[in-house]
Scaffold this active site. Structure first.
Site, PDB file in Angstrom:
ATOM      1  N   GLU A   1       5.312   8.533 -24.100  1.00 29.91           N
ATOM      2  CA  GLU A   1       5.595   8.035 -25.316  1.00 29.91           C
ATOM      3  C   GLU A   1       4.587   7.047 -25.914  1.00 29.91           C
ATOM      4  OE1 GLU A   1       9.459   6.502 -27.758  1.00 29.91           O
ATOM      5  OE2 GLU A   1       9.177   6.007 -25.502  1.00 29.91           O
TER       6      GLU A   1
ATOM      7  N   CYS B   1      12.059   9.844 -25.363  1.00 31.53           N
ATOM      8  CA  CYS B   1      12.664   8.664 -24.484  1.00 31.53           C
ATOM      9  C   CYS B   1      14.060   8.637 -24.887  1.00 31.53           C
ATOM     10  CB  CYS B   1      11.937   7.539 -25.205  1.00 31.53           C
ATOM     11  SG  CYS B   1      12.072   6.079 -23.987  1.00 31.53           S
TER      12      CYS B   1
ATOM     13  N   LYS C   1      11.599  12.035 -33.213  1.00 27.20           N
ATOM     14  CA  LYS C   1      12.633  11.202 -32.413  1.00 27.20           C
ATOM     15  C   LYS C   1      14.152  11.227 -33.067  1.00 27.20           C
ATOM     16  CE  LYS C   1      13.176   7.303 -29.226  1.00 27.20           C
ATOM     17  NZ  LYS C   1      12.448   6.172 -28.601  1.00 27.20           N
TER      18      LYS C   1
END
Length: 294
Positions: free
Chosen positions: A43, A153, A116
């Site tokens: 990331e 993540c 995300k």
């Protein structure tokens, strides 16, 4: 067997962006030379993890998509004939930024993007200051090596996200990651957190009958504000098979560039043995869209 050769890259990051890019390019070259067809980066890999502080100047790190990084990694993908999963700080418009994964196809083009969806806001992980939650849903990205269920993540803790990727036909789940230890936690607590992180993703593999690939950064990054002792990223990048079996796990402290072969076709057999998708009670899951069960 339908074997997919994955290159998994786990690296430290420094304040020198050009050095970070150079080291990634060298590692990608090495992984491709060793047979990688799909290469997964961690990331926000171009820079240190800047979300340890809330600083408006850090928005200068963001870039458009397409932009300089997609051009950089696209050229590498084209030259080496590999698919690359990248993770970028996207400037969508003035005051509108995302934490965005971009998949580069073998010909250097952008195969697809994912913004995300779950954005944390914890001490040393002040991501809500920087990132607008994604608005693209949980849709796999079609590539020449398969349908990639790419998330980022904090998304990796949510079974709903993994399930939706699976329901939309993902061949594997991929999580570029930046997560580590809080220095004030005891060593025992630190290990519980790291094992929980691994376990929950192995659970996604089992529940969906799909391989999981998680690429984390490693090494210590100081807190620019000095308010904390910084983050010790715990590495431990791993690949799990569709029954949750650990196929590969990296060091918790060292850089690694690993080659992992997985049999994509094995998911079909696992889902025949464990037909979770068949037995889902979709008629009874309406409450899942409520915040809580009242």
């Amino acid at each position: 067997m339908n074997t997919l050769t994955i290159g998994l890259l786990q690296q430290r990051k420094t304040a020198d962006k050009e050095d970070n890019l150079r080291r990634m390019a060298e590692a990608i070259d090495d992984l491709a030379a060793r047979g990688a067809q799909l290469i997964v980066l961690q990331e926000l890999h171009n820079t240190p993890y800047f979300c340890q502080v809330e600083d408006v100047n850090n928005f200068d790190l963001a870039e458009p998509i397409p932009g300089p990084s997609t051009q950089f990694f696209g050229e590498i993908a084209r030259r080496l004939n590999v698919v690359i999963v990248t993770s970028l700080f996207e400037r969508r418009a003035a005051g509108l930024y995302h934490n965005t994964a971009v998949v580069m196809e073998r010909d250097g083009s952008i195969a697809g993007t994912y913004r995300k969806m779950h954005i944390p806001d914890d001490p040393a992980y002040y991501e809500k200051f920087y990132f607008t939650p994604g608005d693209m849903g949980f849709r796999p990205i079609d590539t020449s090596v398969g349908r990639l269920g790419v998330m980022v993540c904090w998304d990796q803790w949510y079974p709903e996200a993994a399930r939706l990727m699976a329901l939309h036909g993902a061949d594997l789940l991929i999580y570029p990651t930046a997560i580590g230890y809080e220095s004030s936690d005891t060593p025992e607590e630190q290990q519980r957190q790291r094992e929980a992180w691994t376990t929950v993703q192995r659970g996604h593999a089992v529940a969906n009958g799909l391989p999981v690939v998680a690429a984390n950064r490693v090494g210590h990054e100081p807190d620019p504000s000095g308010q904390t002792n910084g983050i010790q990223f715990w590495g431990s990048s791993f690949v799990a098979g569709p029954q949750g079996e650990i196929i590969f796990r990296a060091s918790d402290s060292e850089e690694e560039a690993a080659i992992i072969n997985i049999d994509i076709s094995h998911s079909e057999q696992v889902r025949r043995w464990w037909p979770f998708l068949r037995d889902r009670r979709i008629d009874e899951y309406g409450d899942i869209v409520k915040r809580y069960g009242e």
